[in-house]
Write an enzyme that holds these catalytic residues in place. Structure first.
Site, short mmCIF file in Angstrom:
data_model
loop_
_atom_site.label_atom_id
_atom_site.label_comp_id
_atom_site.label_asym_id
_atom_site.label_seq_id
_atom_site.Cartn_x
_atom_site.Cartn_y
_atom_site.Cartn_z
N CYS A 59 0.71 -1.22 -0.02
CA CYS A 59 -0.10 -0.06 0.05
C CYS A 59 0.85 1.35 0.08
O CYS A 59 1.70 1.35 0.65
CB CYS A 59 -0.86 -0.08 1.18
SG CYS A 59 -1.93 1.49 1.39
N CYS A 63 0.42 5.04 6.87
CA CYS A 63 -0.48 4.86 8.13
C CYS A 63 0.67 4.39 9.10
O CYS A 63 1.33 3.20 8.86
CB CYS A 63 -1.45 3.83 8.14
SG CYS A 63 -2.73 4.59 6.72
N CYS A 103 -15.81 -10.08 5.90
CA CYS A 103 -15.44 -8.65 5.35
C CYS A 103 -14.23 -8.79 4.26
O CYS A 103 -13.28 -9.52 4.94
CB CYS A 103 -15.17 -7.91 6.49
SG CYS A 103 -14.52 -6.17 6.15
N ARG A 267 -17.54 -3.37 18.20
CA ARG A 267 -16.75 -4.63 17.79
C ARG A 267 -15.64 -4.72 18.44
O ARG A 267 -14.89 -3.75 18.47
CB ARG A 267 -16.59 -4.76 16.23
CG ARG A 267 -15.83 -5.75 15.96
CD ARG A 267 -15.39 -6.19 14.39
NE ARG A 267 -16.80 -6.46 13.74
CZ ARG A 267 -17.69 -5.83 12.81
NH1 ARG A 267 -16.97 -4.78 12.32
NH2 ARG A 267 -18.63 -6.26 12.32
#
Length: 329
Positions: A59, A63, A103, A267
């Protein structure tokens, strides 16, 4: 005096109100959250969600917490987009193991209108046909892309805020907090449910945590799912040496989220691998009613308890997997 939170949903919370709730004595906070949880949800049910990384690593984002960023030297191996039939097989296995939500995560900065996105659309259609709630987390989305996903049968889209608007640039420089909000708004416009929460343990202050919850709780519609993550310290990332998040900090965040967003699924997400059954039980008492589970080695890029371990834990605690909802929230 804290405003009564049990009568209706509120979207007009103030920072002072959430701060007062967050800083309650812990046992009082847990009691209030547990009471509200029982008024809005069946406390014996936990939604089981399975996460599959359909495209791993490489990516371009920076982050600071993420081992999938190409610029960091981590042990995560780059993997191209998985074949559609492989993804459908994983989804079927997840359903057979008790998951009601599946997911699919791709390590992209943003979705591009290309053959890979066409393949993701096919994956969404295939998983939807299995009768699972389908969720994706693919990075930034335009409104048109969100509409395509919705038309394919996407139930939910995950796009975490990560932290407060004020602290955001300390963690990520390759996109802005407003970029996050724009994607969430595009998802909403397309009629897809929103999954959005954040991470604690990034070096943020309590005020940052409260500010992040304020952003979520004052959205025109609360996210249907709010993941609370403890930082998974990945070797090779800038935050690898941060301290382990204290369990009571997780409990405090979960309880506060439950009180200010009572109808949402809260969650218990990343960080469970370092928590005992007793510690996780406190999170369930405080209002968590959803977890990620899956195969240790193949489904996740950060460690997570396995399916059999989780099912044994639920049985021990007298909890049961939640069935898929028949209608959208």
């Amino acid at each position: 005096m804290i405003t009564d939170t049990t009568k209706a949903l509120r979207n007009d919370w103030t920072k002072a109100e959430i701060e007062e709730i967050y800083h309650l004595p812990l046992m009082e906070l847990i009691y209030k959250a547990a009471t509200i949880h029982r008024e809005w949800h069946d406390p014996s049910e936990v939604q089981i969600s399975t996460l599959l990384s359909i495209k791993t690593g490489g990516c371009p984002e920076d982050c600071s917490y993420c081992g999938q960023a190409a610029r960091y030297h981590t042990n995560i191996k780059v993997q191209a987009l998985l074949p559609t039939e492989t993804v459908i097989a994983h989804a079927q296995k997840a359903k057979n193991s008790g998951s009601s939500r599946f997911c699919m995560a791709a390590a992209w900065r943003e979705v591009r209108n290309n053959r890979d996105f066409d393949r993701v659309i096919d994956m969404v259609k295939g998983v939807n046909e299995l009768g699972l709630e389908v969720c994706c987390t693919l990075g930034m989305l335009t409104e048109d892309q969100a509409v395509r996903l919705q038309e394919a049968g996407l139930y939910a889209y995950n796009h975490n805020l990560d932290t407060s608007e004020q602290y955001y640039e300390e963690i990520i420089s390759t996109r802005t907090f407003d970029n996050r909000i724009n994607t969430i708004n595009n998802v909403r416009k397309a009629g897809i449910t929103v999954c959005s929460g954040g991470i604690i343990g990034l070096g943020e202050t309590h005020r940052d945590r409260i500010s992040m919850l304020l952003t979520l709780a004052t959205m025109p519609k609360h996210p249907e799912s709010v993941p609370i993550n403890a930082l998974a310290r990945v070797e090779g990332t800038p935050l690898e040496n941060n301290e382990k998040v204290d369990t009571w900090e997780m409990v405090r965040m979960i309880a506060t989220a439950r009180i200010v967003m009572p109808s949402s699924m809260v969650r218990l997400s990343a960080g469970r691998i370092e928590m005992s059954e007793i510690e996780q039980a406190w999170c369930f008492i405080a209002g968590a009613n959803s977890i990620f589970t899956g195969e240790r080695e193949t489904l996740l890029v950060t460690p997570n308890p396995g399916v059999s371990e989780d099912m044994q834990m639920l049985e021990t605690l007298g909890l049961k997997p939640m069935m898929k909802k028949e209608t959208c929230c």
